[in-house]
Design an enzyme around this catalytic site. Sequence first.
Site, PDB file in Angstrom:
ATOM      1  N   ASP A 173      65.259 -19.362  42.920  1.00 59.63           N
ATOM      2  CA  ASP A 173      64.189 -20.302  43.234  1.00 59.63           C
ATOM      3  C   ASP A 173      63.748 -19.887  44.627  1.00 59.63           C
ATOM      4  O   ASP A 173      64.455 -20.145  45.601  1.00 59.63           O
ATOM      5  CB  ASP A 173      64.695 -21.739  43.235  1.00 59.63           C
ATOM      6  CG  ASP A 173      63.555 -22.711  43.514  1.00 59.63           C
ATOM      7  OD1 ASP A 173      62.719 -22.412  44.400  1.00 59.63           O
ATOM      8  OD2 ASP A 173      63.482 -23.758  42.862  1.00 59.63           O
ATOM      9  N   HIS A 174      62.626 -19.205  44.722  1.00 56.55           N
ATOM     10  CA  HIS A 174      62.323 -18.553  46.012  1.00 56.55           C
ATOM     11  C   HIS A 174      62.126 -19.568  47.136  1.00 56.55           C
ATOM     12  O   HIS A 174      62.208 -19.214  48.304  1.00 56.55           O
ATOM     13  CB  HIS A 174      61.148 -17.581  45.882  1.00 56.55           C
ATOM     14  CG  HIS A 174      59.798 -18.220  45.891  1.00 56.55           C
ATOM     15  ND1 HIS A 174      59.277 -18.839  44.786  1.00 56.55           N
ATOM     16  CD2 HIS A 174      58.857 -18.336  46.861  1.00 56.55           C
ATOM     17  CE1 HIS A 174      58.066 -19.299  45.082  1.00 56.55           C
ATOM     18  NE2 HIS A 174      57.788 -19.010  46.340  1.00 56.55           N
ATOM     19  N   HIS A 236      61.026 -25.993  42.336  1.00 59.52           N
ATOM     20  CA  HIS A 236      60.849 -26.062  43.787  1.00 59.52           C
ATOM     21  C   HIS A 236      60.946 -27.494  44.339  1.00 59.52           C
ATOM     22  O   HIS A 236      61.654 -27.746  45.296  1.00 59.52           O
ATOM     23  CB  HIS A 236      59.513 -25.452  44.203  1.00 59.52           C
ATOM     24  CG  HIS A 236      59.276 -24.065  43.673  1.00 59.52           C
ATOM     25  ND1 HIS A 236      60.284 -23.132  43.542  1.00 59.52           N
ATOM     26  CD2 HIS A 236      58.152 -23.446  43.232  1.00 59.52           C
ATOM     27  CE1 HIS A 236      59.775 -22.001  43.062  1.00 59.52           C
ATOM     28  NE2 HIS A 236      58.492 -22.170  42.861  1.00 59.52           N
TER      29      HIS A 236
HETATM   30  C1  BG6 Z   1      55.701 -20.074  42.024  1.00 52.80           C
HETATM   31  C2  BG6 Z   1      54.774 -20.711  41.037  1.00 52.80           C
HETATM   32  O1  BG6 Z   1      57.024 -20.295  41.669  1.00 52.80           O
HETATM   33  O2  BG6 Z   1      55.472 -20.611  43.314  1.00 52.80           O
HETATM   34  C3  BG6 Z   1      53.334 -20.522  41.453  1.00 52.80           C
HETATM   35  O3  BG6 Z   1      54.982 -20.154  39.756  1.00 52.80           O
HETATM   36  C4  BG6 Z   1      53.119 -20.977  42.867  1.00 52.80           C
HETATM   37  O4  BG6 Z   1      52.459 -21.217  40.564  1.00 52.80           O
HETATM   38  C5  BG6 Z   1      54.169 -20.380  43.807  1.00 52.80           C
HETATM   39  O5  BG6 Z   1      51.831 -20.590  43.269  1.00 52.80           O
HETATM   40  C6  BG6 Z   1      54.073 -20.982  45.191  1.00 52.80           C
HETATM   41  O6  BG6 Z   1      54.901 -20.280  46.061  1.00 52.80           O
HETATM   42  P1  BG6 Z   1      54.579 -20.175  47.616  1.00 52.80           P
HETATM   43  O7  BG6 Z   1      55.710 -19.380  48.164  1.00 52.80           O
HETATM   44  O8  BG6 Z   1      53.255 -19.515  47.742  1.00 52.80           O
HETATM   45  O9  BG6 Z   1      54.551 -21.588  48.118  1.00 52.80           O
END
Ligand code: BG6
Length: 487
Positions: A173-174, A236
């Site tokens: 989960d980045h 997230h």
């Molecule tokens: C991803 C989603 O996990 O996270 C995307 O699939 C989203 O839809 C993205 O745009 C948002 O990540 P960040 O790092 O740009 O906030």
Amino acid sequence: APMAPFDLIIFGGTGDLALRKLLPALFHRYVDGQIVAGTRIFGLARDAQSDEAYRGRVREALQQVLLEDPRAPAALDAFLGLLHYRRLDLSAEAGWAELAAELADEARARVFYLAVGPALFGSVGERLRAAGLAGANTRVVVEKPIGHDLASAVAINDALGQVFDERQIYRIDHYLGKETVQNLIALRFGNALFEPLWKAEHIDHVQITVAETVGLERRAGYYDGSGALRDMVQNHLLQLLCLVAMEPPASLAADAIRDEKLKVLRALRPIENGSAAQLTVRGQYRAGAVEGRPVPGYLEELGRNDSRTETFVALKAEVRNWRWSGVPFYLRTGKRLAERMSEIVVNFRRVPHSIFDGLGDSAALAPNQLVIRLQPDEGVKLWLMNKVPGPGGLRLRRVPMDLSFAETFGGRQPEAYERLLMDVVRGNPMLFMRRDEVEAAWAWIDPIRAAWEKSGDAPKPYTAGSWGPSAAVALIERDGRTWHEDA
Ligand code: BG6
């Protein structure tokens, strides 16, 4: 510190994730000296392509890093030299034995990054095992979506579990790799100040917002089958909620933290048929303007007019335990909103009694707020009441104690994938999701989805460039509260 040479194999090596996120992150780590000569990075995909052609493509994908870091241009060629391209059709028998021969060095950490659809996780695992590549030094990294509901997540986890031990599986989960998200742990447990106040007795409610300005990007196929609840809330936003709400873990050991997060997920009050209409709002954007630029509506972008996929969700969650009883957690996320902005706002209770009554403007004592800004303009603000200087008596104003990460620490904020990829190589699963967490999150999400489907209602329209449907404002204002605005 430099890391012993390792082998990283990216399935989907020419895909968007590899080119936009993974390889730039690795290049940053290389420029910083953490990845050393002898490391090998293999990009795997179906078409025939030479190492040279692949390196050329990656070179283009690294332009941003070259601009960001003055040390990068000098390091580029050596970094590209670590890259290799291998042709592999994941559905075919051919090629696996050759791959195994190349990766025969059992002494190195070996990381397979499955940057491919979840439908392939099981079969790729099987082929790795058949090729003798699933041994103890192997780790696999998988991306969301881990399924689209609980049943499919269980099936994916079962398939992976057939081949690998749980400790070999790294579910990304980045958001957990973002500096500001890791800082939640530092803020809560590195300071004695907050913890005594961190409970229903002193906290009125919590807001978590992840607002994006982007629309469908190039992902219509995936996104339309998913929607914001699955794409953002299931992972997230719930992970953020867990980090805010969890009990202090006994240590930073991965399972100590994951155990506490799991308890939060299991304590979430179910939202079902009876309550979904009250507790949730879903929206879909119509044409509008984002940051001054006109943009089409979701259906136009999709090129279909029959989709009910939500691009916005707001909901009111509750954690049923002693610490949080009665404290709402308002969550919202959406695409094509007014600005890109993610934050967590902890709203404290009002003073029990005001001694300032009758003093004009100061009569309205605003409650303290802790605003944790995740992106952009990363930082933390604590809003306090202060005396306005001057001889004219006790006039109060709400002002922030303002900690900007850029001003305080300077330099570049590393990307989430830099930390996460190095953690995999190091074998530290702290910032990755354990199987039971993913499944507990789905178990809470599924009934919401089912209630929406049962109701037959369409998502509420909102204008691109706004803050979502007015019903999302009503959701919180019904409770006598408002969404935080930075002012
Ligand atoms: C991803 C989603 O996990 O996270 C995307 O699939 C989203 O839809 C993205 O745009 C948002 O990540 P960040 O790092 O740009 O906030």
